[in-house]
Design an enzyme around this catalytic site. Structure first.
Site, PDB file in Angstrom:
ATOM      1  N   ASP A  98       0.970  -1.283   0.173  1.00  0.00           N
ATOM      2  CA  ASP A  98       0.058   0.183   0.027  1.00  0.00           C
ATOM      3  C   ASP A  98       0.826   1.366   0.111  1.00  0.00           C
ATOM      4  OD1 ASP A  98      -2.155   1.570   0.063  1.00  0.00           O
ATOM      5  OD2 ASP A  98      -2.259   1.592   2.328  1.00  0.00           O
ATOM      6  N   ASP A 100       0.683   5.501  -0.147  1.00  0.00           N
ATOM      7  CA  ASP A 100      -0.265   6.441  -0.099  1.00  0.00           C
ATOM      8  C   ASP A 100       0.517   7.981  -0.184  1.00  0.00           C
ATOM      9  OD1 ASP A 100      -2.700   5.455   0.100  1.00  0.00           O
ATOM     10  OD2 ASP A 100      -1.903   4.802   2.354  1.00  0.00           O
TER      11      ASP A 100
END
Length: 162
Positions: A98, A100
């Protein structure tokens, strides 16, 4: 000559050797066109947030200097995730990787698929601790110094690795 922007990216993984996933992602961030990895925090282990029935995460924050615009940087991050096998099955699901965008210069931006600063970054130890490790003076636009939020997340368990 292109303008270089300062961006911070959160990295997290909890599947398929998470530490190796983060190491590979850091290398790929440094290889992005028009981008240079400035530094990366230590890796930290943390309990999952939201959906709890999954393995612990390994998290870090990287600082980049990049020519990429925010949307282009986001797309590059999504491409890295996909290359490392990221599948989006449900919100807060286990994941191989992930990435971000946390901060981009002092920009405040709200678009359909991108909000800067990241809307929950000031509520999460797994973001704030590694961020303030590498950039203790960083300001979250609209909120203030990132260090001001460390006390509010102190109860969230975070364990440095290595």
């Amino acid at each position: 000559m292109s303008v270089m922007h300062r961006a911070f990216v959160a990295l997290g993984a909890n599947m398929d050797d998470p530490a190796a996933q983060l190491q590979a992602a850091v290398k790929q961030l440094d290889e992005l066109a028009g981008t240079r990895l400035v530094t990366c925090s230590r890796f930290y282990a943390s309990a999952p947030v939201g959906y709890a029935d999954q393995p612990d995460f390994i998290n870090a924050v990287a600082e980049l200097q990049t020519e990429l615009a925010p949307a282009a940087l986001l797309q590059a991050l999504l491409d890295i995730e996909a290359a490392q096998g990221r599948e989006r099955t449900f919100r807060n699901a286990p994941r191989t990787l992930d990435l971000d965008v946390l901060l981009y210069d002092d920009l405040s931006l709200q678009q359909e698929h991108l909000t800067i600063p990241h809307p929950r970054m000031h509520e999460r130890a797994f973001v704030l601790v590694p961020l303030t490790e590498i950039a203790p003076d960083v300001i979250i636009p609209g909120l203030g110094p990132a260090t001001a939020f460390l006390g509010k997340v102190a109860s969230q368990q975070l364990h440095p690795l290595g």
